[in-house]
Design an enzyme around this catalytic site. Structure first.
Site, short mmCIF file in Angstrom:
data_model
loop_
_atom_site.label_atom_id
_atom_site.label_comp_id
_atom_site.label_asym_id
_atom_site.label_seq_id
_atom_site.Cartn_x
_atom_site.Cartn_y
_atom_site.Cartn_z
N LEU A 40 0.81 -1.22 0.00
CA LEU A 40 0.00 0.00 0.00
C LEU A 40 0.85 1.27 0.00
O LEU A 40 1.85 1.35 0.70
CB LEU A 40 -0.94 0.00 1.22
N HIS A 44 -3.41 4.23 -2.47
CA HIS A 44 -4.34 3.30 -1.83
C HIS A 44 -4.97 3.94 -0.59
O HIS A 44 -6.16 3.79 -0.33
CB HIS A 44 -3.60 2.03 -1.38
N VAL A 183 -3.19 9.90 -7.44
CA VAL A 183 -2.35 10.49 -6.39
C VAL A 183 -0.90 10.43 -6.88
O VAL A 183 -0.43 9.38 -7.34
CB VAL A 183 -2.52 9.73 -5.05
N SER A 192 2.74 4.19 -7.49
CA SER A 192 2.48 2.82 -7.94
C SER A 192 3.35 1.88 -7.11
O SER A 192 4.48 2.23 -6.75
CB SER A 192 2.87 2.69 -9.42
#
Ligand code: AMP
Length: 286
Positions: A40, A44, A183, A192
């Site tokens: 994460l 996320h 984001v 990512s």
């Protein structure tokens, strides 16, 4: 079980997750759901905090789905860090983290797949054959297990979002699909899990992705509308960096994902590049 809303519960079995969801629905709780593959990052976490606002119960799943990785892709290498992930979401009020094993999701003899036939063809579908079949199948399965009223996805995976919306529409699923904007880090790089594969030098190259998208958008805003011409300019900029290999750089209709000769406001400008061991995607709207 559902009353304890501060502690995050980890559920590993499909049956238990379904029982939890049935109970939540019986109590008229609205279930919000954020599917992830873990590792994460702040993208996320933003989805999770949105999910928290939009439902009474927030479920996230962490499952690295083998069905969406090609034979030569990074399934083995994809970062798994459940402990770290649980720490990151500690204060976000997640009610349940659903963490099934591969056997739980794909028991022996599993043979049913779902495909969104047309939308899966271009862009990432072309470079990653079978990828979206794996994505759609796992998302449909997760919807049947978590039984969400609302599911949240990131616009970074724009084609995935469109495909899931289409699946929901075509199969009459009663799940409200919502999305959040991409984001980015302070250099504009879309966050990512795969950014972890980049060396420092490659990270500098990755910053050129968003800069190029903005340069292309600048040309469009100044009146250049011919998609081939604009894209050629973008390709030339990216190709100046030897570390960047373009999978695609395209302008597409944002709803149908069809090609266009002339670009117009709101069109999708999407890119996928390979830098070192990472395949990175990004997009903006013109
Ligand atoms: P993944 O774990 O990569 O399967 O992603 C899980 C969800 O997070 C998907 O809906 C992604 O689109 C979303 N996501 C991943 N990265 C970002 C980002 N940088 N900004 C917004 N959403 C993201």
């Amino acid at each position: 079980m559902i009353e304890s809303k501060t502690l995050t519960k980890t559920i590993r079995s499909v049956r238990k997750m379904q029982a939890y969801a049935n109970e939540a629905r019986r109590k008229n709780y609205k279930i919000a759901f954020v599917p992830t593959m873990g590792a994460l990052h702040d993208g996320h976490l933003k989805l999770i905090s949105e999910g928290k606002k939009q439902g009474d119960i927030l479920v996230i799943s962490i499952f690295v789905n083998p069905a969406q990785f090609g034979p030569k892709e990074d399934f083995q290498k994809y970062k798994r860090d459940l402990e770290g992930d649980l720490k990151k979401i500690d204060t976000l009020g997640v009610d349940v983290v659903f963490v099934p094993s591969i056997e739980e999701i794909y028991p022996q003899g599993f043979q049913t797949y779902v495909e969104v036939v047309e939308l899966q063809k271009p862009l990432c579908g072309k470079c990653r054959p079978g990828h979206f079949k794996g994505v759609v199948t796992i998302i449909l399965k997760l919807f049947n297990i978590v039984k969400p009223h609302i599911a949240l996805f990131g616009e970074k995976d724009y084609q995935q979002l469109k495909i899931i919306q289409k699946m929901v529409e075509d199969l009459n699923l009663e799940v409200d699909i919502r999305s959040i904007p991409i984001v980015r880090d302070k250099y504009g790089v879309a966050l990512s899990s795969r950014n972890k594969y980049l060396s420092d030098k490659e990270k500098t190259s990755a910053r050129k992705i968003i800069r190029t998208l903005h340069e292309i958008k600048g040309k469009f805003s100044k009146g250049m509308k011919d998609t081939t011409t604009i894209i050629d300019i973008g390709r030339k900029i990216l190709n100046k960096d030897n570390s960047i290999n373009i999978d695609y750089l395209e302008i597409r209709d944002p709803l149908t994902l069809q090609c266009k000769d002339k670009a117009k406001n709101g069109d999708l400008l999407a890119v996928a590049v390979r830098i070192g061991n990472a395949r990175l995607i990004d997009n903006i709207r013109l």
